[in-house]
Motif scaffolding. Sequence first.
Motif, mmCIF file in Angstrom:
data_model
loop_
_atom_site.group_PDB
_atom_site.id
_atom_site.type_symbol
_atom_site.label_atom_id
_atom_site.label_comp_id
_atom_site.label_asym_id
_atom_site.label_seq_id
_atom_site.Cartn_x
_atom_site.Cartn_y
_atom_site.Cartn_z
ATOM 1 N N LEU A 49 0.384 -0.533 0.224
ATOM 2 C CA LEU A 49 -0.825 -0.006 0.504
ATOM 3 C C LEU A 49 0.949 1.129 0.308
ATOM 4 N N SER A 50 0.992 1.643 -0.891
ATOM 5 C CA SER A 50 1.952 2.380 -1.004
ATOM 6 C C SER A 50 1.765 4.351 -1.494
ATOM 7 N N GLY A 51 0.827 4.763 -0.029
ATOM 8 C CA GLY A 51 0.318 5.922 0.090
ATOM 9 C C GLY A 51 -0.624 7.014 -0.423
ATOM 10 N N MET A 149 8.165 3.972 -3.500
ATOM 11 C CA MET A 149 7.819 5.753 -2.724
ATOM 12 C C MET A 149 6.812 6.092 -3.346
ATOM 13 N N HIS A 150 6.340 6.862 -2.211
ATOM 14 C CA HIS A 150 5.109 7.671 -2.811
ATOM 15 C C HIS A 150 4.967 8.848 -4.264
ATOM 16 N N ILE A 186 11.408 0.766 -10.500
ATOM 17 C CA ILE A 186 11.025 1.766 -8.651
ATOM 18 C C ILE A 186 9.625 2.118 -8.983
ATOM 19 N N TYR A 187 8.536 1.876 -7.600
ATOM 20 C CA TYR A 187 7.751 2.003 -7.855
ATOM 21 C C TYR A 187 7.031 2.968 -7.020
ATOM 22 N N THR A 188 6.413 3.445 -7.861
ATOM 23 C CA THR A 188 4.919 4.718 -7.060
ATOM 24 C C THR A 188 3.813 5.185 -7.086
ATOM 25 N N GLY A 189 2.911 6.175 -6.855
ATOM 26 C CA GLY A 189 1.913 6.140 -6.805
ATOM 27 C C GLY A 189 2.351 8.113 -7.453
ATOM 28 N N HIS A 190 0.777 8.637 -6.230
ATOM 29 C CA HIS A 190 0.369 9.731 -5.984
ATOM 30 C C HIS A 190 0.534 10.461 -7.251
ATOM 31 N N SER A 209 -4.764 5.480 -9.347
ATOM 32 C CA SER A 209 -4.760 5.318 -7.781
ATOM 33 C C SER A 209 -6.399 4.341 -8.108
ATOM 34 N N THR A 210 -6.737 3.658 -6.306
ATOM 35 C CA THR A 210 -7.778 3.083 -6.440
ATOM 36 C C THR A 210 -9.090 3.833 -6.080
#
Length: 247
Positions: A49-51, A149-150, A186-190, A209-210
């Motif tokens: 769960l990335s932030g 990282m987020h 590198i895996y992120t979201g945001h 995003s969900t």
Amino acid sequence: MSSKILKIGQISDMHIGEDESLVQGIDVRANFMKAVDSKSMQDLDLLVLSGDLANEDAEPGAYRYFADFIKKSSVPVCVIPGNHDRIEVMEKYLDLKGKVQNGKCFYRYDLCGKSIFFLDSACGDVSMEQLEWLKSEAAKVKGEIILFMHHPPCFCGHRFMDLRYHLRNMVEVQETLAGIENLTHIYTGHYHAQFEVSMGRQIVHVAPSTQMQIDPNMPYFNLQSAAPGWQVIKWGENFVETEVYFE
């Protein structure tokens, strides 16, 4: 290095509210569970769960929701904060023992002979303490590592997010990451959108995003979709594959 193929699910930017009320007209809890329950997320070895677990300002109800979810989960769950989370609130509900130093949540997680690293960019940058730690710890690993990282550590071509909410110390982070020879993915979201960006020899995978997807082609906020999205990573001895899914 283990010959087992790890299957890792990544869910980002859930934006769960204090209770079951809709968030911006969206049933974010139902969206989260659509990702969790999808066929693509079966037989995971790890869920990340990335932030931005919480919606706006670290609602305690969001962390109670995730604490209950993690307790019932049949697979390990790793968590990092996003810019809408506060680590001091998260710690009250989630087990982050040994993962928080000087108010930042960063750690290494070893699974089946592979090493996964997590950084905290919740405040909008990544501290030098974390970057020095990452360099030091990554050097101890003989095989390939992956990083979560987020915030993306680069611009992604998202006109709204790149302009207003990019990682502040991007240059310092990029310099550090470029020097880590055994880091490629590198895996992120945001960004509330899906991207795959080449950063030299490294690839940044930005998870959707969900909660909702934001239109990357507009310089202002524009809702593109209220359908949830997520990523699934398969990591073998000589390969890393990433698939993106949308409901």
